[in-house]
Design a protein around this motif. Structure first.
Motif, short mmCIF file in Angstrom:
data_model
loop_
_atom_site.label_atom_id
_atom_site.label_comp_id
_atom_site.label_asym_id
_atom_site.label_seq_id
_atom_site.Cartn_x
_atom_site.Cartn_y
_atom_site.Cartn_z
N ALA A 410 0.85 -1.19 0.00
CA ALA A 410 0.00 0.00 0.00
C ALA A 410 0.88 1.24 0.00
CB ALA A 410 -0.93 0.00 1.21
N LEU A 411 0.47 2.23 -0.79
CA LEU A 411 1.24 3.48 -0.93
C LEU A 411 0.32 4.67 -0.72
CD1 LEU A 411 3.07 2.50 -4.24
CD2 LEU A 411 4.04 2.38 -1.94
N ASP A 412 0.86 5.73 -0.12
CA ASP A 412 0.07 6.96 -0.01
C ASP A 412 0.26 7.79 -1.28
OD1 ASP A 412 2.47 8.39 0.16
OD2 ASP A 412 2.29 8.80 2.30
N PRO A 413 -0.44 8.92 -1.43
CA PRO A 413 -0.32 9.71 -2.66
C PRO A 413 1.07 10.25 -2.95
CG PRO A 413 -2.36 10.26 -1.51
CD PRO A 413 -1.56 9.39 -0.59
N MET A 414 1.97 10.21 -1.95
CA MET A 414 3.35 10.63 -2.15
C MET A 414 4.25 9.42 -2.43
SD MET A 414 3.06 13.83 -1.96
CE MET A 414 4.80 14.31 -1.94
N ALA A 415 3.64 8.26 -2.66
CA ALA A 415 4.35 7.01 -2.96
C ALA A 415 5.14 6.48 -1.78
CB ALA A 415 5.27 7.17 -4.17
#
Length: 455
Positions: A410-415
């Motif tokens: 899983a990654l956030d919008p900032m990778a």
């Protein structure tokens, strides 16, 4: 009656895609939701056409293996809990989830028992440093300056493992064995100690178990009418269920998954026999042995399968992706009884090509999904998905580990990495907030088909 488990290259961890199989209607919503795996208090005997004895024929029963004459939803299972990074929290939640799905009460953590586990794992770590070889033993050499009576007692009273990435993975792995699984789903287990150090795991159970507790109903593994259970026992267990003398030491080969029936304190077992049938083909799985409490072997007499019947398939075998029915016949406290239940292993995977869904490699071109299922295949590149909408999502990747070891991140919008599921089984699972991303990829270049399910 202690046991050790070592993770090896062929180890497969028990997994559960949490739905019911019944007669393969999905989704199924008949009746009110009920605690899973708990049958009606009063029901008839098991017969081939009505295996749970609730008066509803198998073909019409929303839970054919769990007696529910009112058709309440007694075979719908909650999602497997994610991990937090806290050893006690993760170990307890994963253990209690496994108890819940067989209808048992949760246990609590005992800090004194946890400390004993920690002391014993530290001993094993120090012994490994001294000998320059990984160590897994229940007993301690009390002549060593770093050994202790507390650690020695804890080791003897625990299930142990070596080679798992975290405590939740260790619990999953124990559940896919035989002798490690049984004490964790004992009806009298009330409190445990939990520790994880390096890649060593410990759950101390014996001081927290009331052996006089009678099973309130049959404790079935795999859980009744579940979909997605693992297809193999990975071996590397001591005692070893897949050899003629489980206490004899030596190599422990893997086999197809080992079903078990727990009827603790129901009375003496005798004349026990069993079958494991693939209902899709009508063919019985060849069994190596049916071990049961009080059987003729040394380990059966010594209580290693206390209150239990275990159907062990031939070494080297594996279950197909199919619906299976377990039958156990025998005398219980002098009375003839039959027990039957069903489970389904992972469903068939898609035959899609590498980029049939299009090219979705990065956050900017991620495939959007709010809920539902997507079929994919990992070839040379990973696949990226954006979780749209609002709220929390349970994300599962169904795969065939034997064909390709696929993992999930899983990654956030900032990778930034916000969670990983990197098991050695046929499902990876994460809980992720909408607005973030998940990526399916192959470990060390692995390739293969998968289904992404978002709920």
């Amino acid at each position: 009656m202690s046991a050790c488990f070592v993770r090896g290259a062929a180890v497969a961890v028990a997994v559960l895609l949490l739905s019911s199989c019944g007669n393969d209607r999905s989704p199924r919503s008949e009746g009110p939701l009920a605690p899973p795996a708990i049958p009606d208090a009063e029901h008839g005997p098991s017969v081939p056409g009505d295996i749970d004895g609730d008066g509803v024929p198998n073909a019409d029963d929303n839970c054919p293996s769990v007696a529910n004459a009112d058709q309440r939803r007694a075979c719908e299972y909650p999602p497997r809990p994610g991990t937090t990074g806290d050893v006690v929290t993760d170990g307890l939640s994963r253990l209690n989830w496994n108890r819940l799905i067989v209808g048992l009460e949760p246990v609590t953590e005992d800090p004194v028992l946890s400390h004993g586990c920690e002391v014993h794992l530290l001993y094993l770590q120090q012994l490994a440093a001294e000998l320059r070889v990984p160590q897994l033993s229940h007993t301690e050499d009390l002549s060593k300056p770093y050994a202790s009576d507390e650690g020695n007692r804890a080791g003897v009273d625990s299930v142990l493992s070596l080679g798992q990435s975290d405590i939740a993975s260790a619990v999953d792995a124990w559940m896919n064995t035989l002798y490690h699984r049984l004490p964790l789903i004992h009806p009298g287990l009330e409190r445990v100690g939990i520790a994880f150090l390096g890649n060593l795991a410990c759950v101390q159970y014996r001081p927290g178990t009331d052996g006089s507790v009678r099973a309130p109903y049959p404790i079935l593994w795999p859980p009744p009418d579940i979909v997605g259970t693992d297809r193999r026992f990975g071996g590397n267990e001591s005692p070893c269920p897949t050899v003629d003398n489980p206490l004899g030491g030596g190599d422990c080969p893997g086999s197809a998954a080992i079903p078990s029936l727990g009827i603790n304190r129901w009375g003496r077992l005798a004349d026990v026999a069993g079958t494991l049938r693939n209902l899709d083909t009508g063919v019985d799985v060849p069994l190596f042995h049916v071990w049961y409490d009080g059987g003729p072997s040394e380990h059966e007499q010594a209580g290693y399968v206390e209150g239990t019947v275990a159907l062990v398939p031939q070494p080297g075998s594996s279950l197909e992706r199919a619906l299976y029915e377990v039958t156990v016949d025998g005398a219980v406290a002098g009375a003839a009884q039959s027990f039957r239940w069903r489970f389904r292993t992972a469903r068939d995977l898609p035959t899609v090509g590498c980029d049939d869904l299009g090219i979705h490699r990065t956050l900017s071109d991620a495939y959007p999904i709010e809920t539902g299922m997507v079929e994919g295949r990992i070839c040379d590149y990973a696949d990226m998905y954006e979780l749209t909408g609002t709220g929390t999502r349970t994300v599962r990747v169904l795969l065939d580990h034997a064909e390709g070891d696929l993992d999930l991140v899983a990654l956030d919008p900032m990778a930034m990495d916000i969670g990983r599921s990197e098991g050695t089984n046929d499902i990876e699972q994460l809980t992720v907030e909408a607005g973030n991303f998940v990526q399916v990829y192959g470990f060390n270049g692995a390739m293969g088909p998968y289904v992404l399910a978002v709920e």
